[in-house]
Design an enzyme around this catalytic site. Sequence first.
Site, short mmCIF file in Angstrom:
data_model
loop_
_atom_site.label_atom_id
_atom_site.label_comp_id
_atom_site.label_asym_id
_atom_site.label_seq_id
_atom_site.Cartn_x
_atom_site.Cartn_y
_atom_site.Cartn_z
N ASP A 94 4.11 5.89 -2.83
CA ASP A 94 4.66 7.06 -2.15
C ASP A 94 5.58 7.92 -3.00
OD1 ASP A 94 3.25 5.97 -0.11
OD2 ASP A 94 4.90 5.86 1.32
N HIS A 97 0.80 -1.21 0.00
CA HIS A 97 0.00 0.00 0.00
C HIS A 97 0.83 1.27 0.00
CE1 HIS A 97 1.11 -0.91 4.07
NE2 HIS A 97 0.72 0.26 4.49
N CYS A 98 2.16 1.17 0.12
CA CYS A 98 2.97 2.38 0.26
C CYS A 98 4.09 2.49 -0.77
CB CYS A 98 3.58 2.44 1.67
SG CYS A 98 2.41 2.87 2.96
N ILE A 99 4.96 1.49 -0.83
CA ILE A 99 6.20 1.65 -1.59
C ILE A 99 5.96 1.92 -3.08
CG2 ILE A 99 8.41 0.58 -2.16
CD1 ILE A 99 8.32 -0.90 0.43
#
Length: 441
Positions: free
Chosen positions: A284, A279-281
């Site tokens: 972002d 969900h981030c890398i």
Amino acid sequence: MPTSPQTSSAMDGLLSRIQSGQCVVGIYGLGYVGLPLALRFAEVGIRVIGFDIDPAKVTSLNSGQSYIERITASEIERARAAGFVATTDFALTREVDAQIICVPTPLDSHHQPDLSYVTNTVDAILPYFKAGQLMSLESTTWPGTTDELLAPRLAEGGFTPGLDCALVYSPEREDPGNAHFTTAQIPKVIGGMTPQCLELGTALYAKAIDRLVPVSTTRAAEMTKLLENIHRAVNIGLVNEMKIVADRMGIDIHEVIKAAATKPFGFVPYTPGPGLGGHCIPIDPFYLTWKAKEYGVNTRFIELAGEINHYMPHWVVQKVADALNSKSKAINGSRILVLGLAYKKNIDDTRESPAVEIMSLLQDKGAIVAYADPHVPSFPHKRDYHFDLKSVTLTAETMADYDCLVLATDHDAFDYNALQQHAAVIVDTRGRLHGENVVNA
């Protein structure tokens, strides 16, 4: 600006309720971030109301069932016994003292930040917002979101952070599948719109989190989250590029990484793979590059890493083509089984999983695609991908029945000896296998 007695009373009352443990916490978004946080607050005796727009999730939780593999039904039942309830009714916002927003922040089709989940959630809260409440955003986002998007919305409702309400940003740091750190044990960064906002925010999170890391502003907290994950994205991009170079040179990159990791200083091992997931890398870096352009800055280094990581599923597909070609076959018409749908091993989280992109690319080239994942029994609903598939049960017969297996996620539950024994050819993106029928990707 002087604080009125009425305003001071509302804020003092909020602080008193938090410190005494008599506050009510609302968690907005009951996914991989929000649900563990809700359970943690319930665990320490705080009453929690969970909000979600998905009626199925609400029904499941209120019946004591979990839809996240690593969260057990017994954990849900303990939270319910402590007063936890789930709802789709945002009017219950009136009953909470703190609203913690844990909703997705994906990218749109043009790789631009999509904050509609955040803004829609805040807009749903505002009709029921009142003086003496605290709002905390945990969703990953670009620096400036809290003061540029949330504070103006509160102002439209007649509220001023630091005077009659509190507004903070505290980025989530959940790591699904990591058994070494619980929600309580992961240090929590927090920034407030004002010093009083920060005081109230730290008082709240101190009830559930062992260590807090206050920073000067919400923007510093937002940038901290981006730095943490961009650091990983860039280093994964580096090692993925090294993998491609090593492959061309006939060198085993996994052997090289293990050898380099023996250096006791100055080196941190990162593992290559089929692309970025979670969900981030994967997301972002694009949040920062998008916002940086507003300041006239081109984040070339970050964008280059993004290009490399985005290319990796295509690299895997080329390796599949090479593997099939060695058997005098083409991708078109071949039966290909992708092993592992989750974005990393031993979890059921498929968000931004490169395995899904690999399946899509293979299908576009005419392959008959299936998948096997003991943690994901049915292909989940996704905005951009649609497969009407269920996980294949791995037997000697099914392994041998496919023209090619692609190890996309190296779950411990897979029997690697059996895979290597029965598969015609395996494309291994994780460095788990060695043998004549294995092609490293």
